[in-house]
Design a protein around this motif. Structure first.
Motif, PDB file in Angstrom:
ATOM      1  N   LEU A  31       0.799  -1.015  -0.191  1.00  0.00           N
ATOM      2  CA  LEU A  31      -0.014  -0.145   0.022  1.00  0.00           C
ATOM      3  C   LEU A  31       0.663   1.377  -0.092  1.00  0.00           C
ATOM      4  CD1 LEU A  31      -2.746  -1.244   2.598  1.00  0.00           C
ATOM      5  CD2 LEU A  31      -2.962  -0.779   0.056  1.00  0.00           C
ATOM      6  N   ASP A  32       1.990   1.217   0.727  1.00  0.00           N
ATOM      7  CA  ASP A  32       2.896   2.333   0.678  1.00  0.00           C
ATOM      8  C   ASP A  32       3.267   2.702  -0.623  1.00  0.00           C
ATOM      9  OD1 ASP A  32       2.560   2.911   3.468  1.00  0.00           O
ATOM     10  OD2 ASP A  32       4.389   1.685   4.074  1.00  0.00           O
ATOM     11  N   TYR A  33       3.721   1.354  -1.258  1.00  0.00           N
ATOM     12  CA  TYR A  33       4.388   1.771  -2.558  1.00  0.00           C
ATOM     13  C   TYR A  33       3.195   1.991  -3.752  1.00  0.00           C
ATOM     14  CZ  TYR A  33       8.910  -0.612  -1.587  1.00  0.00           C
ATOM     15  OH  TYR A  33      10.271  -0.766  -0.924  1.00  0.00           O
ATOM     16  N   LEU A  34       2.250   1.619  -3.460  1.00  0.00           N
ATOM     17  CA  LEU A  34       0.943   2.010  -4.213  1.00  0.00           C
ATOM     18  C   LEU A  34       0.698   3.454  -4.267  1.00  0.00           C
ATOM     19  CD1 LEU A  34      -1.015   0.926  -6.282  1.00  0.00           C
ATOM     20  CD2 LEU A  34      -2.524   0.432  -4.499  1.00  0.00           C
ATOM     21  N   ALA A  35       0.684   3.996  -3.089  1.00  0.00           N
ATOM     22  CA  ALA A  35       0.529   5.399  -2.812  1.00  0.00           C
ATOM     23  C   ALA A  35       1.553   6.409  -3.476  1.00  0.00           C
ATOM     24  CB  ALA A  35       0.514   5.830  -1.363  1.00  0.00           C
ATOM     25  N   GLU A  36       2.604   5.781  -3.550  1.00  0.00           N
ATOM     26  CA  GLU A  36       3.827   6.509  -4.125  1.00  0.00           C
ATOM     27  C   GLU A  36       3.758   6.403  -5.619  1.00  0.00           C
ATOM     28  OE1 GLU A  36       7.454   5.116  -2.775  1.00  0.00           O
ATOM     29  OE2 GLU A  36       6.976   5.695  -0.639  1.00  0.00           O
ATOM     30  N   SER A  37       3.414   5.310  -6.136  1.00  0.00           N
ATOM     31  CA  SER A  37       3.530   5.242  -7.672  1.00  0.00           C
ATOM     32  C   SER A  37       2.114   4.921  -8.439  1.00  0.00           C
ATOM     33  CB  SER A  37       4.386   3.812  -7.846  1.00  0.00           C
ATOM     34  OG  SER A  37       3.775   2.548  -7.470  1.00  0.00           O
ATOM     35  N   ASP A  70      -7.618   3.850  -1.084  1.00  0.00           N
ATOM     36  CA  ASP A  70      -6.906   5.076  -0.351  1.00  0.00           C
ATOM     37  C   ASP A  70      -5.851   5.500  -1.048  1.00  0.00           C
ATOM     38  OD1 ASP A  70      -9.643   5.296   0.955  1.00  0.00           O
ATOM     39  OD2 ASP A  70      -8.463   4.753   2.925  1.00  0.00           O
ATOM     40  N   ALA A  71      -4.995   4.212  -1.330  1.00  0.00           N
ATOM     41  CA  ALA A  71      -3.558   4.437  -1.803  1.00  0.00           C
ATOM     42  C   ALA A  71      -3.718   5.097  -3.170  1.00  0.00           C
ATOM     43  CB  ALA A  71      -2.932   3.088  -1.635  1.00  0.00           C
ATOM     44  N   LEU A  72      -4.632   4.432  -3.867  1.00  0.00           N
ATOM     45  CA  LEU A  72      -4.642   5.124  -5.252  1.00  0.00           C
ATOM     46  C   LEU A  72      -4.947   6.214  -5.149  1.00  0.00           C
ATOM     47  CD1 LEU A  72      -6.293   2.176  -7.351  1.00  0.00           C
ATOM     48  CD2 LEU A  72      -3.824   2.937  -7.485  1.00  0.00           C
ATOM     49  N   TYR A  73      -5.855   6.866  -4.449  1.00  0.00           N
ATOM     50  CA  TYR A  73      -6.599   8.186  -4.256  1.00  0.00           C
ATOM     51  C   TYR A  73      -4.994   8.984  -3.906  1.00  0.00           C
ATOM     52  CZ  TYR A  73      -8.482  12.536  -2.789  1.00  0.00           C
ATOM     53  OH  TYR A  73      -9.102  13.722  -2.624  1.00  0.00           O
ATOM     54  N   GLU A  74      -4.381   8.623  -3.079  1.00  0.00           N
ATOM     55  CA  GLU A  74      -3.175   9.361  -2.547  1.00  0.00           C
ATOM     56  C   GLU A  74      -2.182   9.471  -3.640  1.00  0.00           C
ATOM     57  OE1 GLU A  74       0.514   9.102   0.933  1.00  0.00           O
ATOM     58  OE2 GLU A  74      -1.488   7.994   1.195  1.00  0.00           O
ATOM     59  N   GLY A  75      -2.083   8.437  -4.495  1.00  0.00           N
ATOM     60  CA  GLY A  75      -1.064   8.199  -5.764  1.00  0.00           C
ATOM     61  C   GLY A  75      -1.662   9.206  -6.580  1.00  0.00           C
ATOM     62  N   TYR A  76      -2.945   9.344  -6.842  1.00  0.00           N
ATOM     63  CA  TYR A  76      -3.637  10.519  -7.739  1.00  0.00           C
ATOM     64  C   TYR A  76      -3.077  11.820  -7.465  1.00  0.00           C
ATOM     65  CZ  TYR A  76      -7.279  12.636 -10.172  1.00  0.00           C
ATOM     66  OH  TYR A  76      -8.083  13.731 -11.041  1.00  0.00           O
ATOM     67  N   LEU A  77      -3.285  12.021  -6.018  1.00  0.00           N
ATOM     68  CA  LEU A  77      -3.037  13.450  -5.540  1.00  0.00           C
ATOM     69  C   LEU A  77      -1.466  13.740  -5.783  1.00  0.00           C
ATOM     70  CD1 LEU A  77      -5.161  13.628  -2.365  1.00  0.00           C
ATOM     71  CD2 LEU A  77      -5.542  14.853  -4.491  1.00  0.00           C
ATOM     72  N   HIS A  78      -0.658  12.629  -5.180  1.00  0.00           N
ATOM     73  CA  HIS A  78       0.737  13.011  -5.698  1.00  0.00           C
ATOM     74  C   HIS A  78       0.970  13.405  -7.223  1.00  0.00           C
ATOM     75  CE1 HIS A  78       2.058  11.890  -1.698  1.00  0.00           C
ATOM     76  NE2 HIS A  78       1.690  10.700  -1.764  1.00  0.00           N
ATOM     77  N   LEU A  79       0.573  12.692  -7.930  1.00  0.00           N
ATOM     78  CA  LEU A  79       0.591  12.863  -9.520  1.00  0.00           C
ATOM     79  C   LEU A  79      -0.136  14.074  -9.653  1.00  0.00           C
ATOM     80  CD1 LEU A  79       1.660  11.975 -12.286  1.00  0.00           C
ATOM     81  CD2 LEU A  79      -0.449  10.777 -12.660  1.00  0.00           C
TER      82      LEU A  79
END
Length: 157
Positions: A31-37, A70-79
């Motif tokens: 999940l951590d990696y998913l939120a990053e990438s 949630d992790a995908l959403y966080e990744g979306y926000l990062h991008l």
């Protein structure tokens, strides 16, 4: 003897690409990696599991499925923030001195918009339709503001 069977069972249940010493904390790592990438394959590889294991657990465990979203959403926000930062600062080069691929970044944001809307809705405890309606209202307000600005500049000129 039982522990040997148990170890054998674990080894035989490993999927292609998984490490033999499967980390029992792989879910958090994944999940951590998913939120990053926002990349399921890369996240699974970094967590030492196969993508099929990740998807299987997501189907079997509703809480993991929620955390995945949630992790995908966080990744979306990062991008989204990365694209905005690069546009504002005029930063169009990657670390490797290649040109940053804005078109693909925007395509990814558009492709994952529905996932982001669902995640945002679950956090706000509202429906996805309500979030979409809110986004549509904001977009319409921006359009109206742009039109007013054009009209104002047209009157002055």
């Amino acid at each position: 003897m039982a522990s040997i069977r148990k170890r054998t069972k674990i080894k035989s249940s490993l999927k292609q690409g998984e490490k033999s010493g499967l980390n029992r904390h792989w879910r958090g790592l994944f999940l951590d990696y998913l939120a990053e990438s926002s990349n399921v394959s890369l996240s699974a590889r970094n967590a030492g599991i196969s993508t099929s294991r990740a998807y299987k657990v997501r189907r079997a465990e509703p809480e993991f499925a929620r955390l995945w979203l949630d992790a995908l959403y966080e990744g979306y926000l990062h991008l989204e923030m990365e694209v905005l930062r690069r546009l504002r600062e005029g930063d169009q080069q990657t670390r490797d001195s290649d040109k940053y691929d804005f078109a693909n970044a925007i395509r990814l944001l558009a492709a994952h918009r529905d996932n982001a809307v669902r995640a945002q809705a679950s956090h706000r405890n509202v429906s996805a339709a309500q979030v979409r309606a809110s986004i549509d209202r904001k977009v319409q307000a921006i359009r109206e503001q742009v039109m007013k600005e054009k009209d104002r500049k047209g009157d002055v000129a």
